[in-house]
Design a protein around this motif. Structure first.
Motif, PDB file in Angstrom:
ATOM      1  N   ALA A  25     -47.859 -29.020  18.735  1.00 14.53           N
ATOM      2  CA  ALA A  25     -48.730 -28.472  19.225  1.00 14.53           C
ATOM      3  C   ALA A  25     -48.730 -28.813  20.629  1.00 14.53           C
ATOM      4  O   ALA A  25     -49.323 -27.746  21.344  1.00 14.53           O
ATOM      5  N   ALA A  26     -47.231 -28.911  21.636  1.00 12.16           N
ATOM      6  CA  ALA A  26     -47.648 -28.756  22.881  1.00 12.16           C
ATOM      7  C   ALA A  26     -47.301 -27.088  22.865  1.00 12.16           C
ATOM      8  O   ALA A  26     -47.096 -25.687  23.912  1.00 12.16           O
ATOM      9  N   THR A  27     -45.903 -26.233  22.277  1.00 12.72           N
ATOM     10  CA  THR A  27     -46.425 -24.710  22.058  1.00 12.72           C
ATOM     11  C   THR A  27     -47.445 -23.984  21.602  1.00 12.72           C
ATOM     12  O   THR A  27     -47.631 -22.883  21.962  1.00 12.72           O
ATOM     13  N   TYR A  28     -48.095 -24.445  20.403  1.00 11.90           N
ATOM     14  CA  TYR A  28     -49.472 -24.209  20.291  1.00 11.90           C
ATOM     15  C   TYR A  28     -50.654 -23.999  21.269  1.00 11.90           C
ATOM     16  O   TYR A  28     -51.311 -23.052  21.471  1.00 11.90           O
ATOM     17  N   HIS A  29     -50.376 -24.792  22.752  1.00 12.91           N
ATOM     18  CA  HIS A  29     -50.582 -24.702  23.547  1.00 12.91           C
ATOM     19  C   HIS A  29     -50.815 -23.324  24.467  1.00 12.91           C
ATOM     20  O   HIS A  29     -51.602 -22.767  24.747  1.00 12.91           O
ATOM     21  N   HIS A  30     -49.661 -22.954  24.190  1.00 12.22           N
ATOM     22  CA  HIS A  30     -49.401 -21.306  24.656  1.00 12.22           C
ATOM     23  C   HIS A  30     -49.218 -20.086  24.028  1.00 12.22           C
ATOM     24  O   HIS A  30     -49.617 -19.298  24.354  1.00 12.22           O
TER      25      HIS A  30
ATOM     26  N   ALA B  84     -50.917 -19.353  20.219  1.00 15.98           N
ATOM     27  CA  ALA B  84     -51.897 -19.556  19.658  1.00 15.98           C
ATOM     28  C   ALA B  84     -50.828 -19.123  17.555  1.00 15.98           C
ATOM     29  O   ALA B  84     -51.455 -20.177  17.269  1.00 15.98           O
ATOM     30  N   ASN B  85     -50.188 -18.570  17.216  1.00 18.63           N
ATOM     31  CA  ASN B  85     -49.965 -18.469  15.893  1.00 18.63           C
ATOM     32  C   ASN B  85     -48.504 -17.892  16.165  1.00 18.63           C
ATOM     33  O   ASN B  85     -47.813 -17.240  17.456  1.00 18.63           O
ATOM     34  N   ARG B  86     -47.641 -17.383  15.275  1.00 18.74           N
ATOM     35  CA  ARG B  86     -46.757 -16.584  15.546  1.00 18.74           C
ATOM     36  C   ARG B  86     -46.303 -14.711  16.712  1.00 18.74           C
ATOM     37  O   ARG B  86     -45.602 -14.738  16.689  1.00 18.74           O
ATOM     38  N   ALA B  87     -47.566 -14.428  15.684  1.00 18.55           N
ATOM     39  CA  ALA B  87     -47.980 -12.936  15.968  1.00 18.55           C
ATOM     40  C   ALA B  87     -48.229 -13.020  17.460  1.00 18.55           C
ATOM     41  O   ALA B  87     -48.002 -12.270  17.834  1.00 18.55           O
ATOM     42  N   ASP B  88     -48.573 -13.858  18.457  1.00 21.54           N
ATOM     43  CA  ASP B  88     -49.116 -14.044  19.728  1.00 21.54           C
ATOM     44  C   ASP B  88     -47.821 -14.530  20.312  1.00 21.54           C
ATOM     45  O   ASP B  88     -47.144 -13.321  21.677  1.00 21.54           O
ATOM     46  N   LEU B  89     -46.913 -15.097  19.455  1.00 20.06           N
ATOM     47  CA  LEU B  89     -46.043 -14.982  19.681  1.00 20.06           C
ATOM     48  C   LEU B  89     -44.511 -14.036  20.196  1.00 20.06           C
ATOM     49  O   LEU B  89     -43.768 -13.929  21.709  1.00 20.06           O
ATOM     50  N   ILE B  90     -44.713 -13.765  19.504  1.00 21.82           N
ATOM     51  CA  ILE B  90     -43.623 -12.247  19.254  1.00 21.82           C
ATOM     52  C   ILE B  90     -44.097 -10.970  19.830  1.00 21.82           C
ATOM     53  O   ILE B  90     -43.519 -10.294  20.235  1.00 21.82           O
ATOM     54  N   GLY B  91     -45.995 -11.159  20.044  1.00 23.59           N
ATOM     55  CA  GLY B  91     -46.674  -9.911  20.948  1.00 23.59           C
ATOM     56  C   GLY B  91     -45.982 -10.219  21.848  1.00 23.59           C
ATOM     57  O   GLY B  91     -45.840  -9.461  22.658  1.00 23.59           O
ATOM     58  N   HIS B  92     -46.011 -11.198  22.955  1.00 27.79           N
ATOM     59  CA  HIS B  92     -45.278 -11.694  23.967  1.00 27.79           C
ATOM     60  C   HIS B  92     -44.223 -11.505  23.997  1.00 27.79           C
ATOM     61  O   HIS B  92     -43.816 -10.970  25.355  1.00 27.79           O
ATOM     62  N   LEU B  93     -42.977 -11.644  23.278  1.00 23.26           N
ATOM     63  CA  LEU B  93     -41.795 -10.740  23.226  1.00 23.26           C
ATOM     64  C   LEU B  93     -41.633  -9.248  23.065  1.00 23.26           C
ATOM     65  O   LEU B  93     -40.940  -9.302  24.087  1.00 23.26           O
ATOM     66  N   ALA B  94     -42.488  -9.098  22.591  1.00 29.38           N
ATOM     67  CA  ALA B  94     -42.590  -7.494  22.736  1.00 29.38           C
ATOM     68  C   ALA B  94     -42.836  -6.806  24.116  1.00 29.38           C
ATOM     69  O   ALA B  94     -42.619  -6.000  24.680  1.00 29.38           O
TER      70      ALA B  94
END
Length: 193
Positions: free
Chosen positions: A38-43, A45-55
């Motif tokens: 839940a804490a992670t989803y606060h930052h 929204a989903n896996r695609a959002d996370l890998i977008g930030h990584l890229a």
């Protein structure tokens, strides 16, 4: 826990290099740093959002390679250093590099941060080439030369990462890139005849 978004991204990058993108999930990243999903989803929204930030992080780092100022940017040595820096970045961050240019990023909806970071990287390369060619940043020559330069070093980096070409034993990134640039120079000079 300090800046959770930063810690999550840092953990995701470590995991990306260790296990590749397929096993990278918000749940796994949360578990790695000991926070709830839940804490992670606060930052993110989903896996695609996370890998977008990584890229996006990768493209910002690549932009720094293009903006290097250790030599006169109007010299051919500066362009050579950019090629070596790019090749070294790809070889030092293979999973991140492949994520940045891979199908998962290309086929999905791009987050605004990634779109901006990707464009900033290309503009940084264009600026370096504009300085070298002593031309306007938006000139056709600068755009064509930037696309050609990026295509060359991206292709070389991708071939090396995917083991489609063998880097001679004992060759450094610098010597390998230098030899390929010499080969390209030879090819282009023969083409001009």
């Amino acid at each position: 826990m300090g800046n959770l978004a930063f810690l999550l991204l840092e953990a995701a990058r470590e995991m990306l290099e260790e296990v590749g993108p397929a096993q990278l999930s918000l749940r796994a990243v949360s578990k790695r740093i000991g926070v709830s999903s839940a804490a992670t989803y606060h930052h993110y929204a989903n896996r695609a959002d996370l890998i977008g930030h990584l890229a996006a992080q990768g493209f910002r780092e690549l932009a720094k390679v293009f903006m290097q100022t250790d030599v006169d940017r109007t010299s051919l040595q500066s362009q050579r250093n950019i090629s070596v820096g790019y090749f070294n970045f790809a070889r030092s961050n293979p999973a991140l590099y492949q994520l940045m240019f891979g199908p998962e990023i290309a086929s999905g909806e791009m987050i605004p941060e990634l779109r901006v970071a990707r464009e900033e990287a290309f503009v940084a390369l264009k600026r370096s080439i504009a300085d070298y060619l002593e031309q306007d940043l938006d000139s056709g020559e600068v755009r064509r030369a930037s696309l050609a330069g990026w295509s060359f070093i991206h292709g070389l980096s991708s071939l090396a990462l995917n083991n489609a070409l063998r880097i001679p034993e004992g060759a450094t990134d610098e010597s390998f890139v230098d030899r390929t640039l010499q080969g390209l120079e030879h090819l282009l000079s023969a083409w001009k005849k």
